[in-house]
Design a protein around this motif. Structure first.
Motif, short mmCIF file in Angstrom:
data_model
loop_
_atom_site.label_atom_id
_atom_site.label_comp_id
_atom_site.label_asym_id
_atom_site.label_seq_id
_atom_site.Cartn_x
_atom_site.Cartn_y
_atom_site.Cartn_z
N ARG A 13 0.84 -1.21 0.00
CA ARG A 13 0.00 0.00 0.00
C ARG A 13 0.87 1.25 0.00
O ARG A 13 1.91 1.29 0.67
CB ARG A 13 -0.86 0.00 1.26
CG ARG A 13 -2.17 0.79 1.17
CD ARG A 13 -3.20 0.01 0.39
NE ARG A 13 -4.46 0.71 0.22
CZ ARG A 13 -5.51 0.57 1.02
NH1 ARG A 13 -5.45 -0.20 2.09
NH2 ARG A 13 -6.63 1.21 0.75
N TRP A 21 -10.50 -1.98 -0.63
CA TRP A 21 -10.75 -1.86 -2.06
C TRP A 21 -12.04 -2.61 -2.35
O TRP A 21 -12.27 -3.71 -1.82
CB TRP A 21 -9.59 -2.47 -2.85
CG TRP A 21 -8.31 -1.70 -2.80
CD1 TRP A 21 -7.91 -0.82 -1.85
CD2 TRP A 21 -7.25 -1.77 -3.76
NE1 TRP A 21 -6.68 -0.32 -2.14
CE2 TRP A 21 -6.24 -0.89 -3.31
CE3 TRP A 21 -7.06 -2.49 -4.93
CZ2 TRP A 21 -5.05 -0.71 -4.01
CZ3 TRP A 21 -5.88 -2.32 -5.64
CH2 TRP A 21 -4.88 -1.43 -5.18
N TYR A 156 -10.62 -5.37 -8.24
CA TYR A 156 -10.73 -4.52 -7.06
C TYR A 156 -10.27 -3.10 -7.36
O TYR A 156 -9.27 -2.90 -8.05
CB TYR A 156 -9.91 -5.11 -5.92
CG TYR A 156 -10.50 -6.39 -5.38
CD1 TYR A 156 -11.36 -6.37 -4.29
CD2 TYR A 156 -10.22 -7.61 -5.99
CE1 TYR A 156 -11.93 -7.54 -3.81
CE2 TYR A 156 -10.78 -8.78 -5.52
CZ TYR A 156 -11.64 -8.74 -4.42
OH TYR A 156 -12.19 -9.91 -3.95
N TYR A 157 -10.99 -2.15 -6.81
CA TYR A 157 -10.72 -0.74 -7.07
C TYR A 157 -10.66 0.03 -5.76
O TYR A 157 -11.60 -0.01 -4.96
CB TYR A 157 -11.82 -0.14 -7.95
CG TYR A 157 -11.88 -0.75 -9.33
CD1 TYR A 157 -11.27 -0.14 -10.42
CD2 TYR A 157 -12.55 -1.96 -9.54
CE1 TYR A 157 -11.32 -0.71 -11.67
CE2 TYR A 157 -12.60 -2.53 -10.80
CZ TYR A 157 -11.98 -1.91 -11.86
OH TYR A 157 -12.02 -2.49 -13.11
N PRO A 158 -9.56 0.77 -5.55
CA PRO A 158 -9.52 1.70 -4.41
C PRO A 158 -10.24 2.99 -4.78
O PRO A 158 -10.76 3.12 -5.89
CB PRO A 158 -8.02 1.92 -4.22
CG PRO A 158 -7.45 1.81 -5.60
CD PRO A 158 -8.31 0.78 -6.31
N GLN A 163 -6.13 5.16 -6.90
CA GLN A 163 -5.97 4.70 -8.28
C GLN A 163 -4.98 5.61 -9.02
O GLN A 163 -4.11 5.13 -9.76
CB GLN A 163 -7.30 4.72 -9.02
CG GLN A 163 -8.30 3.69 -8.60
CD GLN A 163 -9.58 3.81 -9.42
OE1 GLN A 163 -9.54 3.99 -10.63
NE2 GLN A 163 -10.72 3.70 -8.75
#
Length: 200
Positions: A13, A21, A156-158, A163
């Motif tokens: 991270r 996420w 998965y998307y933050p 991003q």
């Protein structure tokens, strides 16, 4: 990287980011459209670069041109290869458009438009040759990804800012790789020149 469904966090991270996420299908983070045929309007002196599978898979080395922009591509859109021979190297490759009014999208290539909360370079890196897409290649017949195959892709998307941080990190790495590749190519030319002059 992410063993469970739903929300999770990665092993690595960037400092300053926390929280989970979220798992999303591509249809939740981007729009899709198909390219159009250009076979009858190829012109060596054309204004627009035709984005086909060869262009994408060679990272822009092999180009065809057209004066017809049958399906325009715009800045920050992603061209995505839908079709390839068995065990081919083009299927699911991505190309990120850096400038509008320069490209036209060929058939069998999808145009992926990231939505507002999706950072283009993040999605470009994420989709490129992802194992999900490669699994459609059975090694026996031509692979043809359908719109549903593509839009059902889950990952998965933050949040957008994370991003963006990840996307810029990989963009810088890609630029560094390109720079060193150019230096390597020049050194190889030097070497070949000396070989030709010193050895008869």
């Amino acid at each position: 990287m992410f063993p469970q469904k739903g929300a999770t966090v990665p092993k690595l991270r960037f400092v300053g980011f926390a929280g989970t996420w979220e798992q999303r299908k591509l249809e939740e983070v981007a729009k899709y459209r198909n390219g159009k045929a250009h076979e009858n309007c190829i012109d060596d002196n054309g204004k627009y670069i035709v984005v086909n599978s060869k262009f994408v898979s060679t990272e822009g080395e092999v180009k065809k041109f057209s004066n017809m922009q049958n399906e325009a591509l715009f800045e920050n859109e992603i061209a995505f290869v839908l079709s390839d021979v068995p065990n081919g190297r083009a299927i699911a490759r991505t190309f990120l458009v850096e400038k509008s009014d320069k490209y036209t999208l060929n058939q069998r290539i999808a145009g992926i438009t990231p939505l507002n909360e999706t950072y283009p370079y993040y999605l470009y890196i994420l989709m490129n040759r992802h194992p999900y897409f490669l699994a459609f290649d059975d090694g026996a017949k031509q692979t043809n990804l359908s719109i549903s195959d593509v839009m059902e892709f889950e990952s998965y998307y933050p949040i957008y800012d994370e991003q963006k941080k990840i996307g810029k990190f990989f963009r810088n790495l890609d630029h560094l790789i390109t720079l060193h590749q150019c230096k390597l190519d020049i050194l190889m030319q030097y070497k070949n020149g000396f070989l030709q002059q010193l050895f008869i």
